[in-house]
Design an enzyme around this catalytic site. Structure first.
Site, short mmCIF file in Angstrom:
data_model
loop_
_atom_site.label_atom_id
_atom_site.label_comp_id
_atom_site.label_asym_id
_atom_site.label_seq_id
_atom_site.Cartn_x
_atom_site.Cartn_y
_atom_site.Cartn_z
N SER A 246 -3.80 0.43 -4.91
CA SER A 246 -3.35 -0.83 -4.29
C SER A 246 -4.46 -1.84 -4.10
O SER A 246 -4.20 -2.97 -3.72
CB SER A 246 -2.65 -0.54 -2.96
OG SER A 246 -3.55 0.03 -2.03
N GLU B 71 -5.58 9.39 -0.76
CA GLU B 71 -5.98 7.99 -0.59
C GLU B 71 -6.97 7.51 -1.66
O GLU B 71 -6.88 6.38 -2.13
CB GLU B 71 -6.59 7.78 0.80
CG GLU B 71 -5.59 7.89 1.95
CD GLU B 71 -4.62 6.73 2.04
OE1 GLU B 71 -4.88 5.65 1.46
OE2 GLU B 71 -3.56 6.91 2.69
N HIS C 9 0.84 -1.21 0.00
CA HIS C 9 0.00 0.00 0.00
C HIS C 9 0.88 1.26 0.00
O HIS C 9 0.67 2.17 -0.80
CB HIS C 9 -0.93 0.02 1.22
CG HIS C 9 -1.69 1.32 1.32
ND1 HIS C 9 -2.88 1.54 0.68
CD2 HIS C 9 -1.39 2.46 1.97
CE1 HIS C 9 -3.29 2.78 0.92
NE2 HIS C 9 -2.40 3.36 1.71
N HIS D 264 1.42 4.67 -2.87
CA HIS D 264 1.65 6.11 -2.65
C HIS D 264 2.84 6.69 -3.41
O HIS D 264 2.76 7.78 -3.97
CB HIS D 264 1.93 6.39 -1.16
CG HIS D 264 0.71 6.44 -0.29
ND1 HIS D 264 -0.06 7.57 -0.19
CD2 HIS D 264 0.13 5.52 0.53
CE1 HIS D 264 -1.07 7.35 0.66
NE2 HIS D 264 -0.98 6.11 1.11
FE FE2 Z 1 -2.43 5.30 2.42
#
Ligand code: FE2
Length: 239
Positions: free
Chosen positions: A184, A165, A119, A124
């Site tokens: 993700s 996010e 993740h 990111h």
């Molecule tokens: Fe995150």
């Protein structure tokens, strides 16, 4: 960098990863990347290339950081687990992204409530290679760290949620994913682009007022036209 922050940092012991842990990365990468070539922002795809993400093994953060630092000054900094929100935002304000170095177990590939290196790094870090997103995230960190009331903190958490996010972006007429939770996770991305999610144009005031839940597929998300819109948002929020 305030000294109090650095106590949270650890080393990534890359040699300690097992074959089966690298295999988890390989499986997750193989599940997501082919779909992302169709559904993800070009900024993610170019960023993943730029930082040298490998399909078959867990990244060596020091190697990745050499590429990243030279582009935007950002780096992925290994931490033990969740940082308190204030410290997390302080790190962002210094172009450091706190990164979990553990990887999810092979029997829980699809959903883990806590972040892991897939993740954090796959989801990111590629965006941090983009100069405009890099500036936005740094400025966001400074603003969020300075939030003085619970209400102000809540609004910054919403801005983070609906961009970093779970953000969507329009590119060449098509809506693409760029938020790490969408990059993700196959299920979250499918929901974000599917018929049950309401995709609204990104309007800062509306995003700041939009509540969210972390334990369900998102019913409402916001679409930016470009990352300049994100940067303008934090500029407008700056004192
Ligand atoms: Fe995150």
């Amino acid at each position: 960098m305030p000294e109090s922050l650095t106590t949270a940092f650890i080393q990534q012991d890359w040699d300690a990863y097992s074959e089966s842990q690298h295999a988890v990365w390989e499986t997750l990468y193989a599940r997501r990347m082919p779909a992302l070539r169709q559904t993800a922002s070009r900024v993610f795809l170019e960023g993943a290339e730029a930082i040298g993400l490998d399909a078959t093994f867990i990244p060596v953060l020091a190697t990745l950081n050499r590429r990243l630092v030279s582009r935007t000054g950002w780096s992925a900094v290994p931490v033990e687990g969740f940082l308190p929100a204030g410290e997390f935002f302080q790190c962002l304000a210094h172009r450091m992204f706190p990164t979990t170095v553990t990887i999810r177990p092979a029997d829980r590939l699809d959903y883990v409530p806590e972040p892991d290196i897939f993740h954090d790094v796959f989801g990111h870090v590629p965006l941090h290679a983009d100069p405009v997103f890099a500036d936005f995230l740094q400025q966001f960190g400074g603003l969020a760290a300075a939030a003085a009331t619970p209400a102000a903190t809540e609004r910054m958490a919403r801005l983070f949620w609906f961009t970093v996010e779970f953000g969507l972006i329009r590119e060449a007429g098509a809506v693409k994913v760029y938020g790490s939770g969408l990059i993700s996770s196959h299920a979250d991305a499918a929901n974000a682009l599917g018929p049950t999610c309401e995709r609204r144009p990104f309007v800062l005031e509306q995003v700041l007022e939009q509540p969210f839940r972390i334990d369900e597929l998102q019913p409402v998300l916001f679409v930016v036209e470009d990352f300049g819109q994100l940067f303008e948002s934090v500029e407008r929020l700056s004192p």
